[in-house]
Design an enzyme around this catalytic site. Structure first.
Site, PDB file in Angstrom:
ATOM      1  N   GLU A  44       0.851  -1.185   0.000  1.00  0.00           N
ATOM      2  CA  GLU A  44       0.000   0.000   0.000  1.00  0.00           C
ATOM      3  C   GLU A  44       0.888   1.236   0.000  1.00  0.00           C
ATOM      4  OE1 GLU A  44      -3.829   2.055   2.263  1.00  0.00           O
ATOM      5  OE2 GLU A  44      -2.523   0.740   3.423  1.00  0.00           O
ATOM      6  N   ASP A 126      -3.400  11.739  -1.800  1.00  0.00           N
ATOM      7  CA  ASP A 126      -3.588  13.193  -1.897  1.00  0.00           C
ATOM      8  C   ASP A 126      -4.030  13.562  -3.315  1.00  0.00           C
ATOM      9  OD1 ASP A 126      -3.268  15.989  -1.938  1.00  0.00           O
ATOM     10  OD2 ASP A 126      -1.717  15.867  -0.384  1.00  0.00           O
ATOM     11  N   LYS A 130      -4.509  21.192  -7.750  1.00  0.00           N
ATOM     12  CA  LYS A 130      -4.001  22.221  -8.668  1.00  0.00           C
ATOM     13  C   LYS A 130      -3.283  21.586  -9.854  1.00  0.00           C
ATOM     14  CE  LYS A 130      -3.611  25.845  -5.253  1.00  0.00           C
ATOM     15  NZ  LYS A 130      -2.727  26.513  -4.292  1.00  0.00           N
ATOM     16  N   TYR A 202     -10.314   6.694   6.986  1.00  0.00           N
ATOM     17  CA  TYR A 202     -10.809   7.800   6.214  1.00  0.00           C
ATOM     18  C   TYR A 202     -12.114   7.435   5.516  1.00  0.00           C
ATOM     19  CZ  TYR A 202      -9.756  11.920   3.384  1.00  0.00           C
ATOM     20  OH  TYR A 202      -9.767  13.150   2.801  1.00  0.00           O
TER      21      TYR A 202
END
Lengths: 236, 236
Positions: A44, A126, A130, A202
């Site tokens: 992972e 993540d 941008k 999460y």
């Protein structure tokens, strides 16, 4: 204070050499030797606090797991979690099929040999929304090229995210690389929590809030692809 | 009453033989002849009221468009809309690059010859959400097999929907058929209405409400795929 805190973390990690690998590069090409068997290796990338990789290692003793993260604090917490998941092991006890390794994925080719891995998990990486940060996304084609090297003939990437934009980017990235996808899901837990697929910390929070989880599997290895195509041909 | 209404529709369609094709089967393999040139043929399956196909035919005079639907009332309204879009033509005037055809897509192979089409548009097809109706979805693999036959070497499918579940199903369907995808979008108008991609009536309503539109292009023809791969190799 901060320095002492970090020093404490490092010391804690150094006390657990049987679980925590601080210099992953030293094991490149030698992970089978490290685990003491030739079982498949699933890694992972970006394991965070390690719930996923710990639970996987409990469920599947015949698979070797490596959780990788670049933050030592996360490694410390993942080690704690892993010992709990395995029934409350002491710091000097090892988990035969689990390693937690410190590594910046920019240098992933220094840590794994060609064909050394069978599966890569990317969970809630993540999203780097941008455009100018696109190359940092773990499904950017430059990363994919590296994954394609270190995965073996049965190699797959299992990708999961709550970020619509990262998923969109990733689907295009996989497609552009000519990688075949399978089990694409735009709302993984639409019909209730999928117990067969271990959720991350999460993920549980997001599902609680009714937010969609995106997921897909990517077939990288030749044999994985052949088997998939063969199965599709079978009468259902 | 109802019968008379329907009879009126059929009579209206019969008055417009230069735009409306009631027996598409009779033109199988002869669509180039029908249009009087060898321009590429783009077809919209399930055109509804025809805004999309009309606007496309105005924008691209060098492409021949066929709007297909199975409901004669929709054909009648599409014909009205098309005449308006082309500057308000009378019923006896033809539009050189547009035909509206009545057809149930089950019989699509009776209407088009192998390699006769260059592009198929599927816009907001019925999602048929129940599993037992999966075969009716226009991206079911049985339909895809037919599309693969009638598309030529430059053939593409452009698919757009507001249904998350249909999009999910379709991505898997395309992937399972080994078809390469491009420009996958999970929120097409995220950065404002994409004026380059003609929206349907339906789509404008959905975008107004801030609901996401899903879209992707599927490369079916060999040359389309080769060109795509070549472009990806070029430095950006």
């Amino acid at each position: 204070m901060r320095l002492r805190g970090r020093k404490g973390i490092r010391e804690s990690l150094e006390r657990q050499p049987d679980l925590v690998v601080l210099d992953g590069k030293s094991l490149k090409g030698r992970w089978a030797e490290y685990f003491g068997n030739t079982n498949p290796i699933h890694v992972e990338f970006g394991m965070g606090k390690g719930r996923f990789v710990s639970e996987q290692s409990v469920r599947n003793p015949d698979i070797n797991y490596i959780g990788v993260d670049m933050y030592d604090e996360l490694l410390r917490r993942a080690a704690e979690k892993a010992r709990l998941a395995h029934g409350g092991l002491a710091e000097d006890e090892s988990i035969p099929n689990l390693a937690l390794a410190l590594c910046n994925l920019e240098y992933v080719l220094d840590m794994f040999e060609t064909g050394e891995l069978e599966r890569i998990y990317l969970n809630f990486s993540d999203p780097w929304p941008k455009k100018r940060h696109a190359r940092r996304r773990l499904t950017h084609h430059e990363f994919l090229r590296k994954y394609m090297l270190i995965l073996n003939d049965w190699g797959e990437i299992h990708f999961k995210t709550d970020s619509m934009s990262l998923f969109e980017f990733s689907l295009n990235s996989f497609a552009d690389m000519g990688l075949r996808m399978r089990n694409i899901s735009l709302n993984l837990h639409a019909e209730g929590l999928r117990e067969d697929l271990v959720p991350t910390e999460y993920e549980l929070k997001f599902v609680d809030r009714g937010m969609p989880i995106y997921r897909c599997e990517v077939l990288v290895g030749k044999l994985a692809l052949e088997e998939h195509v063969q199965r599709l041909k079978e009468p259902q």
